[in-house]
Design an enzyme around this catalytic site. Sequence first.
Site, PDB file in Angstrom:
ATOM      1  N   LYS A  43       2.190  26.142 -10.349  1.00 54.06           N
ATOM      2  CA  LYS A  43       1.234  25.569  -9.400  1.00 54.06           C
ATOM      3  C   LYS A  43       1.190  24.039  -9.551  1.00 54.06           C
ATOM      4  CE  LYS A  43       0.442  29.495  -7.504  1.00 54.06           C
ATOM      5  NZ  LYS A  43      -0.176  30.652  -8.049  1.00 54.06           N
TER       6      LYS A  43
HETATM    7  C1  LIG Z   1      -0.572  32.139  -7.924  1.00 51.97           C
HETATM    8  C2  LIG Z   1      -1.432  32.817  -6.908  1.00 51.97           C
HETATM    9  C3  LIG Z   1      -2.521  33.619  -7.262  1.00 51.97           C
HETATM   10  C4  LIG Z   1      -2.790  34.045  -8.660  1.00 51.97           C
HETATM   11  O1  LIG Z   1      -2.954  32.998  -9.540  1.00 51.97           O
HETATM   12  P1  LIG Z   1      -3.007  33.333 -11.106  1.00 51.97           P
HETATM   13  O2  LIG Z   1      -3.600  32.103 -11.683  1.00 51.97           O
HETATM   14  O3  LIG Z   1      -1.596  33.573 -11.530  1.00 51.97           O
HETATM   15  O4  LIG Z   1      -3.862  34.530 -11.286  1.00 51.97           O
HETATM   16  C5  LIG Z   1      -3.342  34.102  -6.278  1.00 51.97           C
HETATM   17  N1  LIG Z   1      -3.093  33.855  -4.981  1.00 51.97           N
HETATM   18  C6  LIG Z   1      -2.042  33.124  -4.592  1.00 51.97           C
HETATM   19  C7  LIG Z   1      -1.848  32.858  -3.145  1.00 51.97           C
HETATM   20  C8  LIG Z   1      -1.167  32.600  -5.544  1.00 51.97           C
HETATM   21  O5  LIG Z   1      -0.103  31.892  -5.150  1.00 51.97           O
END
Ligand SMILES: *Cc1c(COP(=O)(O)O)cnc(C)c1O
Length: 386
Positions: free
Chosen positions: A187
């Site tokens: 991210k």
């Molecule tokens: C990465 C992601 C999540 C989950 O995030 P985590 O921190 O890994 O739990 C949820 N929704 C979307 C759209 C994502 O890209």
Amino acid sequence: MNQPFLPFALPEIGEEEIAEVVDTLRSGWVTTGPKAKRFEQAFVDFLGDPSLEAIAVNSATAGLHLALEAVGVGPGDEVITTTHTFTATAEVVRYLGADVKLVDIDPATLNIDPKAIEAAITPRSKAIMPVHYAGLAADMPAILEIARRHGLKVIEDAAHALPTTVGGALVGTLGSDATVFSFYANKTITTGEGGMLVTRDKALAARAKVMRLHGMSRDAFDRFTATVPSWYYEIVAPGFKYNLTDIAAALGLHQLKRLPAFQQRREALAARMNEGLGGLPLVLPPQPGVGATHAWHLYVVRLADGAGVERDRFIEKLYAAGIGCSVHYIPLHLHPYWKERYGLTPAQFPHSQHAFERMVSLPLYTRMTDADADRVVAAVRWALHG
Ligand SMILES: *Cc1c(COP(=O)(O)O)cnc(C)c1O
């Protein structure tokens, strides 16, 4: 092809992050404590609205679960979200025994279509979960208006949307019930694993904090730092184990400081790719409007009709050219669990299906050089014409 493989994504972790983690390891306090608290405060400061509370959690999935729990989603309820997302968005609804109503996207933005939300509302509807796909804000004015009119809660999945603005305001401050960010490895900032739940609703925040740590009335750091005997706490609910460690928060403190520079770099790379990929049989990513910032978590192109190459073959050729790429996402309606649970077919989601069959996520991350971006462009040109 004597250049090294260009991975699809890489985190950018600097010496300051490493030193802060080492400091935490030497400090004697490695789980949730002073650094998690500082990270929460820094997050509110970044969003620039002191009426917000930020609650650090060990994933965005955890944060979404806590937010839905805190607004009272439970058995018999329906929660409306987009099929064009990662399963985490929808699975948390099932954790609570509620049902997921998947809807289609706007093909121009790849974001949830407010008209489709409106059409999916039933007497059981309880909440809407927009996803700011790729880092471009969903149509929040329309979604908040629909929610107000029907008495629905809005929980934003902002896993891609740090920092995203619309109408000059940051996602996180837009007036939904809660917004949840992700600090997963790929991210826009990362703590390895982690997330942040943001809300202005004091009751929601209080509930999420208790449920974040086993339903305990006081957390361990609170008891550890008390100067009077402090062994006592009460369990007020069967909570979860969703707290963020100080080791992770140590990373987050410095990643957050670097976010404006990260954002500029992502924007510059996206602009370079847009320029390089112009004039090809591709649909380039939708651009942010006036007063809007795109977080550029993902750079998603779609093969135009007449591109002369199938999506899967296109990806194979990019790999052969040394370029990692991905697909975000295989829509939920195609996965066995969701498909079978709700009897879904592609015909119910024509825009998501159409996009899925043609889309590819190209590498875009801060550690890429201009030359890396140019390599991606050259590989795409070759894969289309070679
Ligand atoms: C990465 C992601 C999540 C989950 O995030 P985590 O921190 O890994 O739990 C949820 N929704 C979307 C759209 C994502 O890209």
